[in-house]
Motif scaffolding. Structure first.
Motif, PDB file in Angstrom:
ATOM      1  N   UNK A 154       0.814  -1.223   0.000  1.00  0.00           N
ATOM      2  CA  UNK A 154       0.000   0.000   0.000  1.00  0.00           C
ATOM      3  C   UNK A 154       0.844   1.268   0.000  1.00  0.00           C
ATOM      4  N   UNK A 155       1.904   1.295   0.771  1.00  0.00           N
ATOM      5  CA  UNK A 155       2.754   2.486   0.824  1.00  0.00           C
ATOM      6  C   UNK A 155       3.393   2.761  -0.531  1.00  0.00           C
ATOM      7  N   UNK A 156       3.847   1.715  -1.206  1.00  0.00           N
ATOM      8  CA  UNK A 156       4.461   1.875  -2.518  1.00  0.00           C
ATOM      9  C   UNK A 156       3.428   2.351  -3.538  1.00  0.00           C
ATOM     10  N   UNK A 157       2.227   1.839  -3.463  1.00  0.00           N
ATOM     11  CA  UNK A 157       1.163   2.284  -4.381  1.00  0.00           C
ATOM     12  C   UNK A 157       0.920   3.773  -4.202  1.00  0.00           C
ATOM     13  N   UNK A 158       0.796   4.207  -2.969  1.00  0.00           N
ATOM     14  CA  UNK A 158       0.543   5.625  -2.719  1.00  0.00           C
ATOM     15  C   UNK A 158       1.682   6.488  -3.248  1.00  0.00           C
ATOM     16  N   UNK A 161       1.454   6.688  -7.036  1.00  0.00           N
ATOM     17  CA  UNK A 161       0.368   7.581  -7.448  1.00  0.00           C
ATOM     18  C   UNK A 161       0.787   9.039  -7.302  1.00  0.00           C
ATOM     19  N   UNK A 162       1.469   9.364  -6.210  1.00  0.00           N
ATOM     20  CA  UNK A 162       1.941  10.735  -6.034  1.00  0.00           C
ATOM     21  C   UNK A 162       2.938  11.117  -7.125  1.00  0.00           C
ATOM     22  N   UNK A 163       3.769  10.186  -7.526  1.00  0.00           N
ATOM     23  CA  UNK A 163       4.727  10.462  -8.601  1.00  0.00           C
ATOM     24  C   UNK A 163       4.003  10.823  -9.895  1.00  0.00           C
ATOM     25  N   UNK A 164       2.857  10.177 -10.140  1.00  0.00           N
ATOM     26  CA  UNK A 164       2.071  10.471 -11.339  1.00  0.00           C
ATOM     27  C   UNK A 164       1.302  11.778 -11.222  1.00  0.00           C
ATOM     28  N   UNK A 167       4.454  17.641 -10.446  1.00  0.00           N
ATOM     29  CA  UNK A 167       5.510  18.065 -11.371  1.00  0.00           C
ATOM     30  C   UNK A 167       6.655  18.688 -10.579  1.00  0.00           C
ATOM     31  N   UNK A 168       7.783  18.878 -11.268  1.00  0.00           N
ATOM     32  CA  UNK A 168       8.907  19.585 -10.668  1.00  0.00           C
ATOM     33  C   UNK A 168       9.422  18.946  -9.400  1.00  0.00           C
ATOM     34  N   UNK A 169       9.813  19.806  -8.444  1.00  0.00           N
ATOM     35  CA  UNK A 169      10.381  19.311  -7.191  1.00  0.00           C
ATOM     36  C   UNK A 169       9.372  18.495  -6.396  1.00  0.00           C
ATOM     37  N   UNK A 170       8.097  18.858  -6.499  1.00  0.00           N
ATOM     38  CA  UNK A 170       7.076  18.123  -5.755  1.00  0.00           C
ATOM     39  C   UNK A 170       7.014  16.663  -6.199  1.00  0.00           C
ATOM     40  N   UNK A 171       7.345  16.397  -7.450  1.00  0.00           N
ATOM     41  CA  UNK A 171       7.309  15.024  -7.947  1.00  0.00           C
ATOM     42  C   UNK A 171       8.376  14.164  -7.270  1.00  0.00           C
ATOM     43  N   UNK A 174       7.205  14.704  -2.685  1.00  0.00           N
ATOM     44  CA  UNK A 174       5.987  14.123  -2.108  1.00  0.00           C
ATOM     45  C   UNK A 174       6.044  12.595  -2.030  1.00  0.00           C
ATOM     46  N   UNK A 175       6.472  11.887  -3.102  1.00  0.00           N
ATOM     47  CA  UNK A 175       6.564  10.426  -2.964  1.00  0.00           C
ATOM     48  C   UNK A 175       7.544   9.985  -1.876  1.00  0.00           C
ATOM     49  N   UNK A 176       8.663  10.697  -1.747  1.00  0.00           N
ATOM     50  CA  UNK A 176       9.646  10.348  -0.723  1.00  0.00           C
ATOM     51  C   UNK A 176       9.069  10.535   0.678  1.00  0.00           C
ATOM     52  N   UNK A 177       8.377  11.662   0.886  1.00  0.00           N
ATOM     53  CA  UNK A 177       7.738  11.903   2.175  1.00  0.00           C
ATOM     54  C   UNK A 177       6.660  10.857   2.452  1.00  0.00           C
ATOM     55  N   UNK A 178       5.928  10.506   1.401  1.00  0.00           N
ATOM     56  CA  UNK A 178       4.863   9.521   1.547  1.00  0.00           C
ATOM     57  C   UNK A 178       5.416   8.176   1.997  1.00  0.00           C
ATOM     58  N   UNK A 179       6.535   7.783   1.421  1.00  0.00           N
ATOM     59  CA  UNK A 179       7.145   6.515   1.821  1.00  0.00           C
ATOM     60  C   UNK A 179       7.652   6.566   3.256  1.00  0.00           C
ATOM     61  N   UNK A 180       8.192   7.710   3.664  1.00  0.00           N
ATOM     62  CA  UNK A 180       8.674   7.850   5.041  1.00  0.00           C
ATOM     63  C   UNK A 180       7.513   7.752   6.025  1.00  0.00           C
ATOM     64  N   UNK A 181       6.415   8.441   5.703  1.00  0.00           N
ATOM     65  CA  UNK A 181       5.234   8.375   6.566  1.00  0.00           C
ATOM     66  C   UNK A 181       4.665   6.959   6.573  1.00  0.00           C
ATOM     67  N   UNK A 182       4.687   6.314   5.400  1.00  0.00           N
ATOM     68  CA  UNK A 182       4.121   4.982   5.282  1.00  0.00           C
ATOM     69  C   UNK A 182       4.845   3.937   6.107  1.00  0.00           C
TER      70      UNK A 182
END
Length: 282
Positions: A154-158, A161-164, A167-171, A174-182
């Motif tokens: 589930x964490x990898x899926x999220x 999805x954030x990567x998709x 754009x830019x730095x947020x791309x 956000x996925x890196x932060x999401x994985x840390x939180x996950x």
């Protein structure tokens, strides 16, 4: 957002099946059908979810009562987009009443079928980052997400999805932060099978030959670089509608409704307000 607005909310389940959040106090009604991330939801909305929903739709709350309604947990007997649309038909017919409908991503696929089958319940239709079918370029991503869902990642899926979405730095961020939180608090779907079922439903849906049957005036709005519903799909969807409008954000991806939130929300409001005026003048 004032304290008065944040106090005006309700959470619960329609028919003990459909989790919902209601925010706002306006005279018009807006039903929001969420995207595929809804399948990873634990099935219970609380006060924090209500405050987050109110913040997300703050530009609408003075004029609209907003209902964010989730799908039932346990989709084994409703695997198709058509079947999921019938759930929302019940919600509108039995609980909410006729409303404007905003479908986001997978929610936009469901909203199309809802509007086609029950135009009497859909006053206006907004297809947000959604179209008549999944783009060919998005299919490999969905296949990979489906594989991860079968493995319970589930964490990898999220994160994917954030990567998709951004754009830019947020791309990158956000996925890196999401994985840390996950790693500390991973998504916890109430029914794990709902996640691959949802990916299957998106992959299998094609409403191209039914667009002309959608009666409510419709706004198609999204980003030109969306990997799932890019500019070509947005245009194809718009061109097939009998009464449609198109708004695209150049270079934006699947999360345009977050990354370019002010422009996205303003365009949706402009579309809805124009329609409200026309309906009242009839």
């Amino acid at each position: 957002m004032g304290a008065e607005l944040t106090r005006r909310f309700d959470t619960g389940q329609f028919d003990d099946r459909y989790p919902y959040v209601r925010v706002g106090h306006g005279p018009e009604t807006l039903l929001v059908i969420p995207g595929i991330g809804d399948a990873m939801f634990d099935g219970e909305y609380g006060r924090t979810d209500a405050v987050t929903t109110a913040a997300t739709f703050r530009r609408f709350l003075a004029d609209y009562t907003v209902y964010l309604v989730s799908r039932p947990r346990g989709l084994e007997d409703r695997r198709s987009i058509d079947a999921m649309a019938r759930d929302y038909e019940r919600v509108l017919a039995d609980h909410v009443g006729a409303a404007s409908v905003l479908g986001l991503s997978m929610g936009g696929l469901i909203a199309q079928e809802l509007a086609r089958e029950r135009p009497d319940l859909v006053e206006r239709l907004v297809l947000g980052v959604s179209g008549c079918r999944l783009a060919e370029g998005g299919r490999p991503i969905v296949r990979e997400l489906h594989r991860l869902a079968l493995e319970g990642e589930w964490t990898e899926i999220r994160a994917r999805l954030y990567e998709a979405m951004f754009t830019g730095a947020w791309r990158r961020i956000v996925p890196t932060l999401s994985q840390a939180v996950g790693r500390i608090r991973p998504p916890d779907p109430a029914e794990p099978r709902d996640v691959p079922i949802s990916f299957d439903a998106v992959r299998d849906y094609d409403g191209t030959d039914r667009l002309e049957e959608i009666e409510p005036r419709t706004l198609v709005i999204g980003g030109t670089a969306d990997p799932f519903f890019p500019a070509a799909i947005l245009r194809e969807t718009h061109e097939g509608l009998p009464d449609g409008q198109l708004e695209t954000f150049t270079g934006a991806r699947h999360g345009v409704f977050l990354e370019r939130k002010e422009g996205f929300d303003n365009r949706v409001r402009e579309f809805l307000e124009d329609e409200v005026t026309q309906i009242r003048e009839k």
